[in-house]
Enzyme design. Sequence first.
Site, PDB file in Angstrom:
ATOM      1  N   HIS A 143      90.650  26.837 -49.493  1.00  0.00           N
ATOM      2  CA  HIS A 143      89.732  27.712 -48.755  1.00  0.00           C
ATOM      3  C   HIS A 143      89.292  27.031 -47.451  1.00  0.00           C
ATOM      4  O   HIS A 143      89.352  27.636 -46.376  1.00  0.00           O
ATOM      5  CB  HIS A 143      88.514  28.036 -49.627  1.00  0.00           C
ATOM      6  CG  HIS A 143      87.420  28.756 -48.908  1.00  0.00           C
ATOM      7  ND1 HIS A 143      87.240  30.117 -48.982  1.00  0.00           N
ATOM      8  CD2 HIS A 143      86.437  28.301 -48.081  1.00  0.00           C
ATOM      9  CE1 HIS A 143      86.212  30.463 -48.235  1.00  0.00           C
ATOM     10  NE2 HIS A 143      85.692  29.378 -47.681  1.00  0.00           N
ATOM     11  N   GLU A 144      88.889  25.777 -47.558  1.00  0.00           N
ATOM     12  CA  GLU A 144      88.400  25.067 -46.369  1.00  0.00           C
ATOM     13  C   GLU A 144      89.521  24.833 -45.352  1.00  0.00           C
ATOM     14  O   GLU A 144      89.325  24.997 -44.148  1.00  0.00           O
ATOM     15  CB  GLU A 144      87.758  23.733 -46.772  1.00  0.00           C
ATOM     16  CG  GLU A 144      86.506  23.883 -47.616  1.00  0.00           C
ATOM     17  CD  GLU A 144      85.426  24.725 -46.950  1.00  0.00           C
ATOM     18  OE1 GLU A 144      85.331  24.699 -45.717  1.00  0.00           O
ATOM     19  OE2 GLU A 144      84.686  25.429 -47.663  1.00  0.00           O
ATOM     20  N   HIS A 147      90.266  27.758 -43.102  1.00  0.00           N
ATOM     21  CA  HIS A 147      89.442  27.901 -41.894  1.00  0.00           C
ATOM     22  C   HIS A 147      90.107  27.177 -40.714  1.00  0.00           C
ATOM     23  O   HIS A 147      90.095  27.661 -39.584  1.00  0.00           O
ATOM     24  CB  HIS A 147      88.046  27.299 -42.120  1.00  0.00           C
ATOM     25  CG  HIS A 147      87.139  28.159 -42.937  1.00  0.00           C
ATOM     26  ND1 HIS A 147      86.830  29.463 -42.610  1.00  0.00           N
ATOM     27  CD2 HIS A 147      86.433  27.896 -44.069  1.00  0.00           C
ATOM     28  CE1 HIS A 147      85.990  29.966 -43.517  1.00  0.00           C
ATOM     29  NE2 HIS A 147      85.745  29.040 -44.404  1.00  0.00           N
ATOM     30  N   GLU A 177      84.964  34.112 -43.917  1.00  0.00           N
ATOM     31  CA  GLU A 177      84.934  33.538 -45.266  1.00  0.00           C
ATOM     32  C   GLU A 177      85.888  34.304 -46.191  1.00  0.00           C
ATOM     33  O   GLU A 177      86.606  33.710 -46.987  1.00  0.00           O
ATOM     34  CB  GLU A 177      83.512  33.588 -45.837  1.00  0.00           C
ATOM     35  CG  GLU A 177      82.530  32.674 -45.120  1.00  0.00           C
ATOM     36  CD  GLU A 177      82.970  31.212 -45.137  1.00  0.00           C
ATOM     37  OE1 GLU A 177      83.658  30.807 -46.090  1.00  0.00           O
ATOM     38  OE2 GLU A 177      82.648  30.497 -44.189  1.00  0.00           O
TER      39      GLU A 177
END
Lengths: 254, 53
Positions: A143-144, A147, A177
């Site tokens: 997920h990070e 970004h 997000e």
Amino acid sequence: MQRCKILLFALQAIVICAGCRFEQEGTGPGKRPQVLALRPRDELEIGRQAFGEVLKQERVVREGAQVEKVRRVSERIAKAIAIKPLQREINLRVADYQFEWEYAVIQDDRVNAFCLPGGKIVVFSGLIDFVRNDDQLATVIAHEVSHAIAHHASERIATDQLIRNPLKRLAYNRDQESEADHIGLFLMTFAGYDPDEALAFWELMGTASQHGIRLPEFLSDHPNDARRYANMQAWVRDAKAGKAAFGAGRIAKP
Amino acid sequence: MSLGPGGPLFGSGGFYQPQGPRGPWLGCGCSSILMIMAGILLVFSGCLRLVGQ
């Protein structure tokens, strides 16, 4: 005859307008329009500087099981990013960018993680203690990392200059997000992790919040609700189906 | 989406299908309507030409 000319002119105008609309299917993930503020070398330089500051200011865990765990998961996620058909599937803009994948574990009880532009992953020890397996850690790291590879920091700088309304900004952040959830699920699946564990992780987070445990900081502007979970369920199915097609060699030509 | 013998091909965006306010659907819906309207007008103008002649 005059009527015909007018109609043909109108037809041309409509076709041109339609063409313009198609052009708006932009260069971002999923071919969405995306405006960026930073050049590739700026992103890398900002990431390097910020990572250097983190290493200077925080208590870095240099070795041990936690570091090994983060290294293992981060390397597999980074390898998944290099899969060209996956880049094409998501429409990731990574070809012109340099990612220097590095990771650090910070001695901090908070459940948190982030990835700086240019590929610098920082994981808090509290998160490593919180997750139940590598798949759940991969959920957060993917997920990070999403970004970073979706250039969300650069996009946020650009949109902050354009969007003055704070509510619209918050909505934009939530969309980022959600996009990181979506890309992250594909990344972790292609890295060989079980995407069902992503759902298990978010359930764990939901239970934690119901028991009054403060949500992790990386969830602070997340669309943390039933809709988000439903999205994740659909995306898990898509990611699994995509991996199956890829594994079976059903790959579109560039 | 590209299709192969066993279903959609990976790498053409058929599996990663965002749904939300800023996905590829931004242009798709309106574009489709405009293209349909263009088609209708094209046929209509052809008919008018025939009638006119």
